[in-house]
Design a protein around this motif. Structure first.
Motif, short mmCIF file in Angstrom:
data_model
loop_
_atom_site.label_atom_id
_atom_site.label_comp_id
_atom_site.label_asym_id
_atom_site.label_seq_id
_atom_site.Cartn_x
_atom_site.Cartn_y
_atom_site.Cartn_z
N UNK A 86 30.13 50.14 18.57
CA UNK A 86 30.06 48.73 18.97
C UNK A 86 31.01 47.88 18.13
N UNK A 87 31.02 48.12 16.81
CA UNK A 87 31.92 47.38 15.91
C UNK A 87 33.38 47.63 16.30
N UNK A 88 33.74 48.89 16.50
CA UNK A 88 35.13 49.22 16.84
C UNK A 88 35.53 48.60 18.17
N UNK A 89 34.60 48.58 19.11
CA UNK A 89 34.92 48.00 20.43
C UNK A 89 35.08 46.49 20.38
N UNK A 90 34.64 45.88 19.28
CA UNK A 90 34.73 44.42 19.16
C UNK A 90 35.83 43.98 18.20
N UNK A 91 36.72 44.92 17.81
CA UNK A 91 37.91 44.53 17.03
C UNK A 91 38.86 43.81 17.96
N UNK A 92 39.18 42.58 17.62
CA UNK A 92 40.02 41.76 18.50
C UNK A 92 41.47 41.69 18.02
N UNK A 93 41.72 42.08 16.75
CA UNK A 93 43.08 41.97 16.23
C UNK A 93 43.27 42.92 15.07
N UNK A 94 44.48 43.47 14.98
CA UNK A 94 44.86 44.36 13.87
C UNK A 94 46.29 44.00 13.50
N UNK A 95 46.47 43.25 12.40
CA UNK A 95 47.77 42.67 12.08
C UNK A 95 48.28 43.13 10.72
N UNK A 96 49.61 43.23 10.62
CA UNK A 96 50.26 43.43 9.34
C UNK A 96 50.25 42.09 8.61
N UNK A 97 49.62 42.03 7.43
CA UNK A 97 49.54 40.76 6.70
C UNK A 97 50.10 40.85 5.28
N UNK A 98 50.39 42.06 4.81
CA UNK A 98 50.86 42.22 3.44
C UNK A 98 52.12 41.43 3.15
#
Length: 502
Positions: A71-83
């Motif tokens: 459920x948690x994985x299915x609700x990831x809305x964004x995965x960004x490079x921020x470093x």
């Protein structure tokens, strides 16, 4: 919102939906009452359906760990490079470049450090790793704007920041030029063939002049036609720099490539002090005899008067070893070419080690051993032409800082990949150079901060580690709240955070 089971005096269990959003418990709905366990289970299911109907959300099932994780994985809305933004973006802002409010400016500068590719490739990368979308038209419109209105602002920000970190007025500046070639066939008004420092004499190129402070912090730059003599590029940049910041006195340091009679006279006429690398082997016979008569030991120097100027001559054992090695290496290369029959009359010139060649008879090219032996007398000697009123030791110390500008060009051509330049229009080529100038300023500031913190990390390692730090956004399926988390998985990630306090 949650489900409560409440038992009364008669033993009946009531299933209720409770709301505590206001801080107090409030019964939203009593679903029903029963003493039968199966009926109670059914009432609980009805309560869950009520909550889903009212809230439009799901309830997480913590009893099944796999289901909860899914459920948690299915609700990831964004995965960004921020470093890059956490480290490089922070330094960008601290220098003051955030005064330029265009987001694209910052993105293009940072990605010149972390992903130095074409502008279009950069925008693809930005979309892929940061979900930032820029159109091709938007990109080129901004490059035109950068050239038209922001070039001077960029250099002023860099100058003011350098002034603040040096904590003193800028009185000594260092100047040098390089060439940047283009893989095209035809020349235009800017890109012309000329003497190429990269050995690409057949390619159209531009000449790039750079002015830095001590420690190599960039101050100003300009771009010239590819066939312009490098000696004619220095004064326009220096005059503009001096006038722009109302500087009363400047000492100019440059290598022998910028030494010409015209430059020396112009510098004197404009009351500049200067320290220039001298071509001591081309001095008058009298001065050459005077130099060769010196008996200098390792690290020693002397001053020879030359009209109203000073010629400082130094000697170094290490330089002598290097000169000897290069001379003998050049001689071996010539001898090998002679044996192979590759050298002809056209090879006789004064370029490099070809000066050791001469014609014997009508057709034989041989080594001029006498000239080779004469050249050995100059091993270890180096000269500096100056009118500076500084003590001799300070003059030599200042000249020794000149290597930093050579490093600047090396970083620009390797780490920042200033070329290939894919643009055709002059203003966009200019914008590309401007972005590289700002990226180099960030590079130098990272280098300075690492030195202050006595870190053994290199600038390259800082950039590399920053490229592996991502941030995820998760939507809470219960209340719709967005949770943001920066992922610091490794010791390197945590070390980077410790170094730059993000």
């Amino acid at each position: 919102m949650f489900i409560r089971q409440k038992k009364n005096k008669s033993g009946l269990i009531s299933v209720q939906v409770i709301d505590k959003s206001s801080g107090k418990y409030k019964v939203l709905k009593t679903i029903g009452s029963s003493q039968d366990s199966k009926e109670i289970e059914q009432l609980i299911l009805c309560a869950k359906e009520f909550i889903n109907t009212v809230c439009g959300n799901q309830e997480l099932d913590f009893s099944d760990s796999n289901s909860f994780i899914a459920t948690i994985l299915n609700n990831i809305t964004s995965h960004k490079l921020v470093g890059s933004n956490l480290v490089l973006g922070k330094i960008f802002d601290e220098i003051g470049f955030n005064k330029i409010k265009d987001p694209l400016f910052k993105d293009l500068v940072l990605y010149r450090l972390i992903y130095p590719k074409s502008k279009l490739k950069t925008t693809e990368y930005l979309y892929r790793y940061e979900q930032k979308k820029y159109s091709e038209d938007e990109l080129y419109r901004y490059l035109d704007k950068l050239y038209d209105t922001q070039k001077d602002t960029v250099q002023k920000i860099s100058y003011e920041h350098t002034l603040s970190i040096l904590k003193e007025d800028i009185k000594v500046v260092f100047y040098d030029v390089t060439t940047v070639y283009f893989e095209i066939d035809n020349e235009d008004a800017l890109r012309k063939t000329g003497f190429s420092k990269e050995g690409k004499h057949q390619n159209p190129q531009i000449v790039l002049g750079l002015l830095v402070s001590k420690n190599g912090y960039p101050l100003a730059y300009d771009m010239f036609e590819g066939n312009k003599f490098e000696g004619h590029t220095m004064l326009p940049i220096i005059d503009s720099f001096k006038k722009k910041y109302n500087l009363q006195k400047l000492v100019i340091v440059a290598d022998a490539g910028l030494l010409s009679n015209t430059n020396v006279k112009d510098l004197q006429a404009k009351n500049y002090e200067f320290i220039l690398g001298a071509r001591i082997k081309t001095e008058s016979k009298q001065i050459k005899n005077q130099i060769l008569s010196l008996q200098l030991k390792d690290g020693e120097s002397t001053v020879i008067s030359k009209d109203d100027l000073k010629l400082i001559v130094t000697y170094s054992d290490n330089r002598a070893k290097k000169d000897k090695y290069n001379r003998e290496k050049g001689l071996k290369k010539l001898e090998k070419s002679i044996k192979s029959g590759k050298l002809t009359k056209s090879s006789i010139n004064n370029r490099g080690y070809n000066k050791y060649l001469k014609l014997e008879g009508e057709i034989n090219v041989i080594i001029d051993s006498e000239k080779f032996d004469q050249d050995a007398k100059w091993d270890g000697l180096k000269g500096y032409l100056t009118n500076a009123k500084l003590p001799k030791e300070q003059i030599l110390e200042n000249y020794n800082h000149l290597w930093r500008i050579e490093k600047a060009f090396r970083v620009a051509k390797t780490d920042l990949q200033i070329r290939p330049i894919y643009h055709r229009k002059q203003k966009r080529i200019e914008a590309h150079i401007c972005l590289t100038f700002v990226a180099y300023k960030l590079y130098k500031e990272i280098e300075r901060l690492l030195e202050i913190k006595k870190s053994d990390w290199s600038v390259e390692k800082v950039i590399e580690v920053s490229k592996s730090i991502f941030q995820i956004e998760i939507k809470n399926p219960i209340n719709g709240e967005i949770i943001t988390q920066t992922i610091l998985l490794t010791d390197e990630h945590r070390k980077l955070k410790e170094l730059f306090l993000f």
